[in-house]
Design a protein around this motif. Structure first.
Motif, PDB file in Angstrom:
ATOM      1  N   ARG A   1      15.537  48.788  46.627  1.00 11.53           N
ATOM      2  CA  ARG A   1      15.679  49.002  45.082  1.00 11.53           C
ATOM      3  C   ARG A   1      14.808  48.683  43.824  1.00 11.53           C
ATOM      4  O   ARG A   1      15.020  49.325  42.982  1.00 11.53           O
ATOM      5  CB  ARG A   1      16.743  47.589  44.613  1.00 11.53           C
ATOM      6  N   GLU A   2      13.621  48.443  43.800  1.00 11.71           N
ATOM      7  CA  GLU A   2      13.298  47.996  43.014  1.00 11.71           C
ATOM      8  C   GLU A   2      11.894  49.540  42.988  1.00 11.71           C
ATOM      9  O   GLU A   2      11.878  49.519  42.239  1.00 11.71           O
ATOM     10  CB  GLU A   2      11.566  47.066  43.641  1.00 11.71           C
ATOM     11  N   TYR A   3      11.907  50.178  43.972  1.00  8.04           N
ATOM     12  CA  TYR A   3      11.092  51.057  44.198  1.00  8.04           C
ATOM     13  C   TYR A   3      11.894  52.448  43.614  1.00  8.04           C
ATOM     14  O   TYR A   3      11.549  52.862  42.243  1.00  8.04           O
ATOM     15  CB  TYR A   3      10.979  51.527  45.094  1.00  8.04           C
ATOM     16  N   GLU A   4      13.590  52.264  43.258  1.00  7.16           N
ATOM     17  CA  GLU A   4      14.142  53.303  42.754  1.00  7.16           C
ATOM     18  C   GLU A   4      13.874  53.148  41.227  1.00  7.16           C
ATOM     19  O   GLU A   4      13.798  53.807  40.395  1.00  7.16           O
ATOM     20  CB  GLU A   4      15.554  53.332  43.054  1.00  7.16           C
ATOM     21  N   ILE A   5      13.910  51.705  40.664  1.00  3.63           N
ATOM     22  CA  ILE A   5      13.642  51.668  39.837  1.00  3.63           C
ATOM     23  C   ILE A   5      12.453  52.131  39.013  1.00  3.63           C
ATOM     24  O   ILE A   5      12.134  52.916  38.033  1.00  3.63           O
ATOM     25  CB  ILE A   5      14.098  50.199  39.141  1.00  3.63           C
ATOM     26  N   THR A   6      11.210  51.637  39.550  1.00  4.24           N
ATOM     27  CA  THR A   6       9.765  52.229  38.989  1.00  4.24           C
ATOM     28  C   THR A   6       9.798  53.966  39.062  1.00  4.24           C
ATOM     29  O   THR A   6       9.228  54.373  38.700  1.00  4.24           O
ATOM     30  CB  THR A   6       8.902  51.956  40.796  1.00  4.24           C
ATOM     31  N   GLU A   7      10.496  54.108  40.524  1.00  2.00           N
ATOM     32  CA  GLU A   7      10.981  55.457  40.624  1.00  2.00           C
ATOM     33  C   GLU A   7      11.265  56.502  38.994  1.00  2.00           C
ATOM     34  O   GLU A   7      10.768  57.229  38.331  1.00  2.00           O
ATOM     35  CB  GLU A   7      11.415  56.369  41.647  1.00  2.00           C
TER      36      GLU A   7
ATOM     37  N   SER B   1      12.516  44.524  30.624  1.00  2.00           N
ATOM     38  CA  SER B   1      13.035  45.190  31.593  1.00  2.00           C
ATOM     39  C   SER B   1      12.176  46.035  32.064  1.00  2.00           C
ATOM     40  O   SER B   1      12.412  47.005  33.123  1.00  2.00           O
ATOM     41  CB  SER B   1      14.323  44.596  31.762  1.00  2.00           C
ATOM     42  N   SER B   2      11.928  46.843  31.476  1.00  2.00           N
ATOM     43  CA  SER B   2      11.641  48.237  31.935  1.00  2.00           C
ATOM     44  C   SER B   2      10.107  48.732  32.148  1.00  2.00           C
ATOM     45  O   SER B   2       9.017  49.512  31.914  1.00  2.00           O
ATOM     46  CB  SER B   2      11.707  49.359  31.070  1.00  2.00           C
ATOM     47  N   CYS B   3       8.994  47.112  32.409  1.00  2.00           N
ATOM     48  CA  CYS B   3       7.690  47.269  32.950  1.00  2.00           C
ATOM     49  C   CYS B   3       8.359  47.645  34.640  1.00  2.00           C
ATOM     50  O   CYS B   3       7.639  46.834  35.446  1.00  2.00           O
ATOM     51  CB  CYS B   3       7.291  45.738  33.162  1.00  2.00           C
ATOM     52  N   TRP B   4       7.088  49.124  34.964  1.00  2.00           N
ATOM     53  CA  TRP B   4       7.268  49.472  36.063  1.00  2.00           C
ATOM     54  C   TRP B   4       6.670  48.739  37.126  1.00  2.00           C
ATOM     55  O   TRP B   4       6.921  48.824  37.441  1.00  2.00           O
ATOM     56  CB  TRP B   4       6.885  50.718  36.487  1.00  2.00           C
ATOM     57  N   LEU B   5       5.130  48.287  36.740  1.00  2.00           N
ATOM     58  CA  LEU B   5       4.736  47.895  37.338  1.00  2.00           C
ATOM     59  C   LEU B   5       4.921  45.987  37.798  1.00  2.00           C
ATOM     60  O   LEU B   5       4.537  46.339  38.555  1.00  2.00           O
ATOM     61  CB  LEU B   5       3.562  47.686  36.571  1.00  2.00           C
ATOM     62  N   ALA B   6       5.542  45.312  37.380  1.00  2.00           N
ATOM     63  CA  ALA B   6       6.013  44.265  38.116  1.00  2.00           C
ATOM     64  C   ALA B   6       7.508  44.804  38.878  1.00  2.00           C
ATOM     65  O   ALA B   6       8.004  44.315  39.622  1.00  2.00           O
ATOM     66  CB  ALA B   6       6.638  43.579  36.879  1.00  2.00           C
ATOM     67  N   HIS B   7       8.667  46.200  38.534  1.00  2.00           N
ATOM     68  CA  HIS B   7       8.888  46.649  39.187  1.00  2.00           C
ATOM     69  C   HIS B   7       8.683  47.093  40.556  1.00  2.00           C
ATOM     70  O   HIS B   7       9.202  46.730  41.609  1.00  2.00           O
ATOM     71  CB  HIS B   7       9.883  47.495  38.903  1.00  2.00           C
ATOM     72  N   PHE B   8       7.238  47.897  40.808  1.00  2.00           N
ATOM     73  CA  PHE B   8       6.249  48.633  41.982  1.00  2.00           C
ATOM     74  C   PHE B   8       6.241  46.582  42.639  1.00  2.00           C
ATOM     75  O   PHE B   8       6.401  47.092  43.941  1.00  2.00           O
ATOM     76  CB  PHE B   8       5.664  49.108  41.049  1.00  2.00           C
ATOM     77  N   TYR B   9       5.444  46.116  41.735  1.00  2.00           N
ATOM     78  CA  TYR B   9       5.029  44.849  42.541  1.00  2.00           C
ATOM     79  C   TYR B   9       6.179  44.294  43.877  1.00  2.00           C
ATOM     80  O   TYR B   9       5.585  43.823  44.402  1.00  2.00           O
ATOM     81  CB  TYR B   9       4.275  44.410  42.295  1.00  2.00           C
ATOM     82  N   LEU B  10       7.325  44.444  42.799  1.00  2.01           N
ATOM     83  CA  LEU B  10       8.450  43.680  43.576  1.00  2.01           C
ATOM     84  C   LEU B  10       8.649  44.239  44.688  1.00  2.01           C
ATOM     85  O   LEU B  10       8.930  43.274  45.816  1.00  2.01           O
ATOM     86  CB  LEU B  10       9.639  43.220  42.076  1.00  2.01           C
ATOM     87  N   ALA B  11       8.567  45.440  44.540  1.00  5.87           N
ATOM     88  CA  ALA B  11       8.948  46.180  45.630  1.00  5.87           C
ATOM     89  C   ALA B  11       8.457  46.150  47.066  1.00  5.87           C
ATOM     90  O   ALA B  11       8.702  46.036  48.187  1.00  5.87           O
ATOM     91  CB  ALA B  11       9.276  48.078  44.506  1.00  5.87           C
TER      92      ALA B  11
END
Ligand SMILES: C[S@@+](CC[C@H](N)C(=O)[O-])C[C@H]1O[C@@H](n2cnc3c(N)ncnc32)[C@H](O)[C@@H]1O
Length: 489
Positions: free
Chosen positions: A441-447, A417-427
């Motif tokens: 939201r996804e950018y915020e998690i990535t950041e 769940s803390s894979c920033w790359l997946a969050h970034f691409y979702l964003a």
């Protein structure tokens, strides 16, 4: 085999939804049970399952996915211990906080909760809270009650914590200590029953994480609404970070604590920094991040060597082949690299990272469909291979198959769940398709993840973008500001 009747029955009784990708698992479970029951036809076996509850439960136990581990999404546990427990005890000092874990699998989640509570409150922990956990899978529940775990359960737990709360019972096998095990009660129960057992009513906190992924959207809403009813006013419900937005359906209030999101029932307790999220509809597309096509294999080298050691420690020849394939890939001699990888895979079919490197090389050669096949093959060997899902997401994205890409990146987040790359691409994809609040939201998690510095792993090794932490953080901030500005306008 016609798996349709089984799918319908499992949906009707347990809410379980079998997408195409999970049909194979269902079919092999049916065949295995047919063989154990000496039944030759699926239709006959279906009749047995219909009438015989024990047989139905056995089938259910075989098709559930019990993936879990200790201290998963630890931010949630910290919020529980540091924020919610003091708040709820302050509101009702003489009452134990009642915590319910829905879909507890083999017990790692409820025991993690008790461990975090003991870390902070020592022996008072079991006086402050009562923890009830349930799962539909009776085999998983039996394992939870036994409390014996191997290495994969400890993949997110430091040895020093493990050694405080577990006793060794074999090589790399540990049993939870009684003072953590005893305060947790387990039972088998179905989230999709019309009525929950009496003891689940009036709870303060529910953990319902990584379970809704198996339900279709209507079932998700139904179950979430039923769980919300179990909560006391002022109570809280956790879903995993990837499930958060799909549950923002107006039943509970989405609130933020320390950068993580959870659901809240009612408004009787005021917390200074609790911020309710404002919803927003889709707007015009604003794409601000430039695409990068180039794939730098250079930076993969060190970690791939490490992976090679991990998966094939004793096989020198495989090591050498892998190294050779890697250095050929680095020199952009892709055909030759592929030839070495094919030899390696032929001799060592379970050498998972060879598949991943092959898929990466194929992407470089602009052969995404073949890369896709290789990733799927890799998943056959290692079901939870994060890199394979990331590459599948990337392939779908370059083919403009946004829905598939979203699904793949969510799969990656389901694994880590803390894979920033997946969050970034979702964003990125949400931004592209105009889902601005999801994108934000996804950018915020990535950041947040990048700020934490947790960027050395989680699948970036094979990923075809250049990565610079500071630049990425700025990029996320820039996009968040832009998205919020557009939303406010
Ligand atoms: C992936 S595990 C999640 C475990 C844990 N909550 C976590 O986050 O690590 C999902 C669990 O949900 C359970 N489950 C699926 N459908 C269910 C239902 N209808 N009722 C209760 N549990 C269910 C499965 O048996 C499985 O153990």
């Amino acid at each position: 085999m016609d798996s349709g009747p089984f799918k319908e029955l499992l949906k009707e009784r347990c809410g379980l939804h079998f997408e195409e990708v999970r049909t194979a698992k269902l079919e092999s479970a049916v065949y295995a049970r047919m063989s154990d029951s000496c039944i030759l036809s699926a239709a006959e076996y279906f009749q047995k399952v219909l009438k015989d509850t024990d047989e139905f439960n056995k089938l259910v136990n075989m098709v559930t996915i019990n993936e879990t581990y200790f201290l998963r999404e630890r931010d949630h546990l910290k919020i529980l211990v540091d924020r919610l427990v003091p708040e709820l005890i302050g509101a009702s000092p003489n009452q134990k906080i009642r915590i319910l874990i829905a879909g507890c699998s083999t017990g790692e989640e409820p025991y993690s909760i008790m461990i975090e509570l003991f870390e902070k409150y020592r022996n008072s922990a079991s006086e402050l809270v009562s923890v009830m956990a349930f799962d539909i899978d009776s085999d998983a529940v039996a394992k939870a009650m036994e409390g014996v775990y191997g290495p994969s359960s400890f993949r997110n737990m430091h040895d020093n914590i493990r050694d405080r709360y577990f006793d060794p019972v074999g090589e790399n096998v540990f049993r939870i200590k009684d003072f953590i095990r005893e305060p947790v009660s387990f039972r088998t129960a179905n989230l999709y029953e019309e009525e929950f057992p009496e003891e689940f009513c009036s709870v303060d906190i529910i953990f319902y994480r990584n379970v809704s992924i198996y339900f279709d959207p209507d079932t998700q809403k139904e179950i979430f609404t039923n769980l919300a009813r179990l909560l006391k006013k002022g109570g809280y419900l956790f879903v995993s970070a990837t499930e958060t937005f799909s549950h923002n359906i107006g039943v509970l209030i989405l609130v933020e604590f320390d950068g993580s999101f959870l659901y809240h029932k009612g408004d009787i307790i005021a917390i200074e920094d609790r911020r309710q999220l404002s919803g927003s509809g889709p707007g015009p597309v604003c794409r601000t991040v430039p695409e990068k096509d180039g794939f730098s294999v250079d930076r993969l080298s060190a970690t791939l060597h490490q992976f090679a050691g991990k998966f094939c420690p004793d096989k020198r020849a495989s090591h050498e082949l892998f190294d050779k394939a890697m250095s050929l890939a680095k020199d952009k001699q892709y055909e030759k690299s592929l030839a070495e990888l094919d030899l390696l895979i032929r001799d060592e079919p379970s050498f998972v990272k060879a598949y991943i490197l092959k898929a990466s090389v194929l992407i470089n050669m602009k052969r995404p469909d073949e890369a896709c096949d290789i990733c799927l093959k890799c998943i056959d060997f290692e079901k939870w291979c994060l890199e394979a899902y990331l590459l599948l997401g990337f392939i779908a994205k370059i083919k403009n198959e946004n829905d598939t890409a979203i699904r793949r990146f969510k799969d990656a987040l389901y694994i880590e769940s803390s894979c920033w790359l997946a969050h970034f691409y979702l964003a990125e994809i949400y931004n592209l398709i105009g889902e601005k609040s999801n994108s934000c939201r996804e950018y915020e998690i990535t950041e947040k993840l990048l700020e934490k510095g947790d960027t050395d792993e989680h699948g970036i090794t094979y990923f075809p973008i250049y990565f610079d932490r500071t630049q990425m953080t700025h990029l996320c901030r820039h996009n968040i500001r832009k998205l919020k500005g557009i939303q406010a306008a």
